[in-house]
Design a protein around this motif. Structure first.
Motif, short mmCIF file in Angstrom:
data_model
loop_
_atom_site.label_atom_id
_atom_site.label_comp_id
_atom_site.label_asym_id
_atom_site.label_seq_id
_atom_site.Cartn_x
_atom_site.Cartn_y
_atom_site.Cartn_z
N ALA A 148 -1.82 3.95 7.00
CA ALA A 148 -2.64 2.96 6.85
C ALA A 148 -2.55 1.87 7.88
O ALA A 148 -1.54 1.83 8.65
CB ALA A 148 -2.10 2.27 5.38
N VAL A 150 0.72 -1.18 -0.23
CA VAL A 150 0.08 0.26 -0.14
C VAL A 150 0.75 1.22 -0.01
O VAL A 150 0.58 2.39 -0.75
CB VAL A 150 -0.81 -0.09 1.30
N PHE A 179 0.73 4.07 -2.73
CA PHE A 179 0.06 5.06 -2.57
C PHE A 179 -0.17 6.26 -3.42
O PHE A 179 -1.52 6.70 -3.72
CB PHE A 179 0.38 5.39 -1.26
N LEU A 207 -6.70 0.68 -3.38
CA LEU A 207 -5.89 -0.03 -2.26
C LEU A 207 -6.86 -0.79 -1.41
O LEU A 207 -6.35 -1.84 -0.79
CB LEU A 207 -5.21 1.15 -1.45
#
Length: 281
Positions: free
Chosen positions: A263, A210, A214, A222
């Motif tokens: 995240a 991720v 990004f 995602l």
């Protein structure tokens, strides 16, 4: 190295040093590992002495079974701390002594911070965290306190707690320490089978993917990628994946200029709940 079970005795030792010595505090629930040791080492670098509290706090568990199964390894913890050089005091209070009577959590208003991620899935958790950290701060009166970024939301809650309670302590966040596989070090890792521990590396691998994508992928893309990655693994069950604003921890649905994001993942390996997070750029 000295071990104290009563705050009064601990303070008899510390009080003569106040004003001339800096005191670091590392609050833990025991089952210590290299991640904890990294906090203690930083505390020793930045202070004259360090207090390591070892206390499995009942009020931050919303699951009685999880509390009962939480690893308790006091002798091993003390032995591990003895490998470090410096003045370390170990505080191992009983719940009734620390809470000074009834073991219940205080109700706090942490604003939007408490309603996201862990707050959604663990009812009353942050009231328990805030209560025990406040009690430890008031019992020990540290100069600085150290918390790992693995519990990033908790770190933000503790900073808010200091503001609410008007406490005079600097809160220091420290980087996540990982195993060779990338798995974030956690006391809960002791409960994993060999297979579960190997498969749990998917958590950090997914976060790294991720992080890598990004800039070029949307948050929706995602989210889909993460759900599919966990759906194809029979050993792990995804509880949540969130991309959130670093400051507010509110869920992000699209990227905005001049905002920073992290995240977050929570997943189960059997009955063991694991969390991790990673900064996004």
């Amino acid at each position: 190295m000295k071990v104290f079970t009563a705050a009064g005795k601990l303070n008899e030792f510390i009080d003569p040093l106040r004003g001339t010595k800096k005191i670091g505090l590392i609050p833990t629930m025991g089952a210590l590992h290299e991640g904890h040791l990294s906090l203690v080492e930083r505390g020793l670098e930045e202070n004259d002495l360090v207090v390591v509290s070892i206390f499995v706090n009942p009020t931050q568990f919303d699951n009685a079974g999880d509390l009962k199964k939480y690893p308790r390894t006091l002798d091993a913890d003390i032995a591990l701390l003895k490998t470090l050089k410096g003045t370390i005091l170990i505080f191992v209070p009983e719940a009734v002594e620390l809470y000074q009577g009834t073991v219940v959590s205080k109700k706090y208003n942490f604003g939007s911070l408490e309603n996201e991620m862990e707050g959604k899935h663990r009812k009353g958790h942050f009231d328990g965290v805030g209560t025990v950290v406040n009690l430890l701060f008031r019992a020990i009166l540290p100069t600085r306190a150290y918390f790992g970024e693995k519990d990033f939301q908790q770190l933000q809650i503790v900073k808010k707690l200091v503001e609410i309670e008007k406490l005079s302590v600097d809160i220091i966040g420290c980087e996540i320490v990982r195993e060779d596989s990338g798995l974030a070090m956690s006391s809960r890792n002791k409960r994993l089978s060999a297979t579960q521990k190997e498969e749990a590396a998917l958590i950090s691998k997914t976060l790294k993917a991720v992080q890598k994508d990004f800039r070029k992928k949307s948050i929706h893309e995602l989210n889909t990628f993460v759900k599919e990655a966990f759906a194809s693994n029979p050993h792990l069950k995804l509880e949540y994946f969130e991309i959130a604003n670093t400051k507010t921890l509110k869920t992000a649905f699209r990227k905005r200029k001049n905002s920073s994001y992290r995240a977050f993942i929570a997943a189960f390996a059997g009955e063991v709940r694991l969390i991790d997070n990673m900064a996004l750029k």
